[in-house]
Design a protein around this motif. Structure first.
Motif, PDB file in Angstrom:
ATOM      1  N   SER A 115       0.814  -1.216   0.000  1.00 39.19           N
ATOM      2  CA  SER A 115       0.000   0.000   0.000  1.00 39.19           C
ATOM      3  C   SER A 115       0.849   1.268   0.000  1.00 39.19           C
ATOM      4  CB  SER A 115      -0.939   0.003   1.209  1.00 39.19           C
ATOM      5  OG  SER A 115      -0.201  -0.082   2.419  1.00 39.19           O
ATOM      6  N   THR A 116       1.960   1.259   0.745  1.00 40.35           N
ATOM      7  CA  THR A 116       2.837   2.438   0.787  1.00 40.35           C
ATOM      8  C   THR A 116       3.484   2.672  -0.566  1.00 40.35           C
ATOM      9  OG1 THR A 116       3.300   2.073   3.140  1.00 40.35           O
ATOM     10  CG2 THR A 116       4.822   3.492   1.924  1.00 40.35           C
ATOM     11  N   GLN A 117       3.998   1.605  -1.176  1.00 41.88           N
ATOM     12  CA  GLN A 117       4.622   1.732  -2.496  1.00 41.88           C
ATOM     13  C   GLN A 117       3.612   2.169  -3.550  1.00 41.88           C
ATOM     14  OE1 GLN A 117       6.182  -2.258  -2.812  1.00 41.88           O
ATOM     15  NE2 GLN A 117       8.237  -1.635  -2.153  1.00 41.88           N
ATOM     16  N   GLN A 118       2.389   1.647  -3.454  1.00 42.88           N
ATOM     17  CA  GLN A 118       1.364   2.026  -4.425  1.00 42.88           C
ATOM     18  C   GLN A 118       0.991   3.491  -4.287  1.00 42.88           C
ATOM     19  OE1 GLN A 118       0.096  -0.070  -6.929  1.00 42.88           O
ATOM     20  NE2 GLN A 118      -0.622   1.930  -7.662  1.00 42.88           N
ATOM     21  N   LYS A 119       0.911   3.980  -3.061  1.00 38.53           N
ATOM     22  CA  LYS A 119       0.583   5.387  -2.830  1.00 38.53           C
ATOM     23  C   LYS A 119       1.655   6.287  -3.436  1.00 38.53           C
ATOM     24  CE  LYS A 119      -0.533   8.707   0.825  1.00 38.53           C
ATOM     25  NZ  LYS A 119      -0.718   8.907   2.293  1.00 38.53           N
ATOM     26  N   GLN A 120       2.931   5.919  -3.218  1.00 38.96           N
ATOM     27  CA  GLN A 120       4.014   6.725  -3.795  1.00 38.96           C
ATOM     28  C   GLN A 120       4.021   6.613  -5.312  1.00 38.96           C
ATOM     29  OE1 GLN A 120       8.043   7.107  -2.042  1.00 38.96           O
ATOM     30  NE2 GLN A 120       8.803   6.229  -3.965  1.00 38.96           N
ATOM     31  N   PHE A 121       3.744   5.411  -5.830  1.00 42.58           N
ATOM     32  CA  PHE A 121       3.734   5.229  -7.279  1.00 42.58           C
ATOM     33  C   PHE A 121       2.632   6.067  -7.926  1.00 42.58           C
ATOM     34  CE2 PHE A 121       2.689   2.737 -11.179  1.00 42.58           C
ATOM     35  CZ  PHE A 121       3.911   2.916 -11.821  1.00 42.58           C
TER      36      PHE A 121
ATOM     37  N   HIS B 137      14.045   6.244  -0.326  1.00 40.55           N
ATOM     38  CA  HIS B 137      14.544   6.878   0.899  1.00 40.55           C
ATOM     39  C   HIS B 137      16.048   7.145   0.838  1.00 40.55           C
ATOM     40  CE1 HIS B 137      10.612   5.605   2.040  1.00 40.55           C
ATOM     41  NE2 HIS B 137      10.956   4.355   2.277  1.00 40.55           N
ATOM     42  N   LEU B 138      16.509   7.637  -0.298  1.00 38.17           N
ATOM     43  CA  LEU B 138      17.922   7.969  -0.458  1.00 38.17           C
ATOM     44  C   LEU B 138      18.137   9.412  -0.024  1.00 38.17           C
ATOM     45  CD1 LEU B 138      20.759   7.209  -1.486  1.00 38.17           C
ATOM     46  CD2 LEU B 138      20.075   8.087  -3.719  1.00 38.17           C
ATOM     47  N   LYS B 139      18.901   9.615   1.051  1.00 40.14           N
ATOM     48  CA  LYS B 139      19.179  10.967   1.534  1.00 40.14           C
ATOM     49  C   LYS B 139      20.390  11.538   0.805  1.00 40.14           C
ATOM     50  CE  LYS B 139      17.094  10.775   6.114  1.00 40.14           C
ATOM     51  NZ  LYS B 139      17.293  11.016   7.560  1.00 40.14           N
ATOM     52  N   LEU B 140      20.218  12.738   0.264  1.00 40.94           N
ATOM     53  CA  LEU B 140      21.290  13.389  -0.482  1.00 40.94           C
ATOM     54  C   LEU B 140      22.177  14.172   0.469  1.00 40.94           C
ATOM     55  CD1 LEU B 140      19.232  14.681  -3.536  1.00 40.94           C
ATOM     56  CD2 LEU B 140      20.549  12.566  -3.334  1.00 40.94           C
ATOM     57  N   THR B 141      23.483  13.988   0.344  1.00 38.73           N
ATOM     58  CA  THR B 141      24.450  14.654   1.211  1.00 38.73           C
ATOM     59  C   THR B 141      25.592  15.196   0.368  1.00 38.73           C
ATOM     60  OG1 THR B 141      25.808  12.677   1.595  1.00 38.73           O
ATOM     61  CG2 THR B 141      23.878  12.992   3.032  1.00 38.73           C
ATOM     62  N   ALA B 142      26.621  15.702   1.043  1.00 37.07           N
ATOM     63  CA  ALA B 142      27.808  16.177   0.339  1.00 37.07           C
ATOM     64  C   ALA B 142      28.663  15.033  -0.157  1.00 37.07           C
ATOM     65  CB  ALA B 142      28.630  17.079   1.259  1.00 37.07           C
TER      66      ALA B 142
ATOM     67  N   SER C 142      13.579   9.144  -4.267  1.00 40.71           N
ATOM     68  CA  SER C 142      13.489   7.773  -4.773  1.00 40.71           C
ATOM     69  C   SER C 142      13.921   7.783  -6.229  1.00 40.71           C
ATOM     70  CB  SER C 142      12.052   7.236  -4.677  1.00 40.71           C
ATOM     71  OG  SER C 142      11.677   6.986  -3.349  1.00 40.71           O
ATOM     72  N   LEU C 143      14.403   6.636  -6.696  1.00 40.31           N
ATOM     73  CA  LEU C 143      14.801   6.490  -8.092  1.00 40.31           C
ATOM     74  C   LEU C 143      13.939   5.428  -8.759  1.00 40.31           C
ATOM     75  CD1 LEU C 143      18.712   6.584  -8.048  1.00 40.31           C
ATOM     76  CD2 LEU C 143      17.194   8.234  -9.143  1.00 40.31           C
ATOM     77  N   TYR C 144      13.420   5.785  -9.921  1.00 44.56           N
ATOM     78  CA  TYR C 144      12.630   4.851 -10.730  1.00 44.56           C
ATOM     79  C   TYR C 144      13.376   4.613 -12.040  1.00 44.56           C
ATOM     80  CZ  TYR C 144       8.527   5.373  -7.705  1.00 44.56           C
ATOM     81  OH  TYR C 144       7.661   5.356  -6.644  1.00 44.56           O
ATOM     82  N   LEU C 145      13.471   3.355 -12.418  1.00 49.42           N
ATOM     83  CA  LEU C 145      14.056   2.986 -13.702  1.00 49.42           C
ATOM     84  C   LEU C 145      12.969   2.326 -14.533  1.00 49.42           C
ATOM     85  CD1 LEU C 145      16.592   2.746 -15.498  1.00 49.42           C
ATOM     86  CD2 LEU C 145      17.016   0.511 -14.429  1.00 49.42           C
ATOM     87  N   ASN C 146      12.636   2.972 -15.642  1.00 47.80           N
ATOM     88  CA  ASN C 146      11.566   2.474 -16.519  1.00 47.80           C
ATOM     89  C   ASN C 146      10.275   2.232 -15.739  1.00 47.80           C
ATOM     90  OD1 ASN C 146      13.435   2.483 -18.675  1.00 47.80           O
ATOM     91  ND2 ASN C 146      14.167   0.456 -18.063  1.00 47.80           N
ATOM     92  N   ASN C 147       9.960   3.214 -14.882  1.00 53.15           N
ATOM     93  CA  ASN C 147       8.734   3.225 -14.074  1.00 53.15           C
ATOM     94  C   ASN C 147       8.687   2.149 -12.992  1.00 53.15           C
ATOM     95  OD1 ASN C 147       7.787   5.441 -15.403  1.00 53.15           O
ATOM     96  ND2 ASN C 147       6.259   4.363 -16.615  1.00 53.15           N
ATOM     97  N   GLU C 148       9.846   1.562 -12.669  1.00 47.87           N
ATOM     98  CA  GLU C 148       9.916   0.611 -11.565  1.00 47.87           C
ATOM     99  C   GLU C 148      10.818   1.186 -10.476  1.00 47.87           C
ATOM    100  OE1 GLU C 148       8.338  -2.135 -11.016  1.00 47.87           O
ATOM    101  OE2 GLU C 148       7.363  -2.408 -12.958  1.00 47.87           O
TER     102      GLU C 148
END
Length: 296
Positions: A172-178, A227-232, A216-222
């Motif tokens: 359900s969480t993944q579907q909501k984000q998708f 939850h990748l935190k961007l830093t220096a 988040s990163l999607y490759l070809n809609n997958e």
């Protein structure tokens, strides 16, 4: 400055000779100011080396959590193990609502924009190092802008393992984000040709103040990474290429906007030793997309 010009002219007379070193990759270390206790973090990415090379220098202030990305070009004098590096352009991203004025990092380090570096390559066993100084582009400014000391070591960044999904059912969480992902427009940041490879290296950094941006990163809609935190510090990934598709689409999705919107990132894409620097911006209305077109 005369001694400096003499070194460059003398080394330039020899050109790119002697045993070539593999300088490509990522170098991390510090820059220090002799007139203060400030110490900033540096990450130098060299994309390819012949007698001349290009790359990106990432300059990070731990005090302000501010990062600056500098496009650089340089020359390696193999006979003397000297690198000369010039700052070509600066992508100093000041997020909306930020308190720092443009040029903050220059003020913090007591130096103007621009300038060049002279670094000496050293090797001790398996350790590879670059040591030297930054020099101001302004003339007769030794007292006003003292040189900054640079120390870097070559280090392989840790890779984040990726698992390509097999079209399994989303929770359900993944579907909501998708659903949110599909509801946003996707702005194409770049079209990059791909030939003769099954994978692509991606390095991701925050661009601007380090303020908790998460993507988040999607490759070809997958979904391939959440939850990748961007830093220096670079987050390094190896992205597989689906050769059954004429175009592979890598899409950056903002999970949040950090403390200072929008969600900004620097993406370095490396294919066959060539690096593309892409400055991406995402929010709750738009994604950022990079398209890889197969040329085979």
């Amino acid at each position: 400055m005369r001694w400096l010009l003499a070194i460059l002219l003398w080394a330039g007379g020899y050109g790119f000779t002697g045993q070539a070193q593999d300088l490509t990759g990522q170098w991390t270390g510090d820059v220090t100011n002799s007139l203060s206790d400030r110490r900033h973090k540096l990450v130098l990415t060299i994309s390819s080396v012949d007698s001349t090379f290009g790359g990106v220098l990432h300059w990070y202030s731990p005090e302000s959590h501010y990062i600056r990305h500098i496009i650089i070009s340089g020359r390696y004098y193999g006979h003397d193990s000297i690198l000369t590096i010039r700052e070509d352009s600066v992508a100093e991203s000041r997020p909306e609502g930020g308190n720092e004025a443009p040029g903050y990092l220059e003020q913090a380090m007591g130096r103007p924009a621009g300038g060049f570096y002279i670094l000496y390559y050293k090797r001790e066993g398996h350790r590879q190092m670059l040591e030297g100084h930054w020099h101001s582009p302004e003339k007769n400014n030794t007292d006003k802008h003292p040189g900054l000391s640079i120390y870097l070591e070559k280090k392989a960044p840790p890779f984040i393992p990726l698992v390509v999904p097999s079209h399994k059912k989303k929770d359900s969480t993944q579907q909501k984000q998708f659903d949110a992902f599909l509801g946003r427009s996707s702005v194409i940041a770049a079209h990059i040709p791909v030939r003769g490879t099954d994978s692509i290296r991606i390095d991701l950094y925050d661009n601007g103040e380090i303020d908790g941006d998460s993507v988040s990163l999607y490759l070809n809609n997958e979904l391939i990474l959440a939850h990748l935190k961007l830093t220096a510090q670079a987050k390094t990934l190896i992205i597989p290429i689906d050769k059954s598709l004429p175009v592979n689409k890598l899409i950056l999705f903002a999970e949040n906007l950090g403390k200072l919107p929008p969600n900004t990132a620097l993406m370095e894409v490396t294919i066959h030793g060539k690096t593309y620097e892409l400055f991406l911006s995402t929010d709750y209305k738009r994604n950022a997309s990079v398209e890889f077109s197969l040329q085979e």
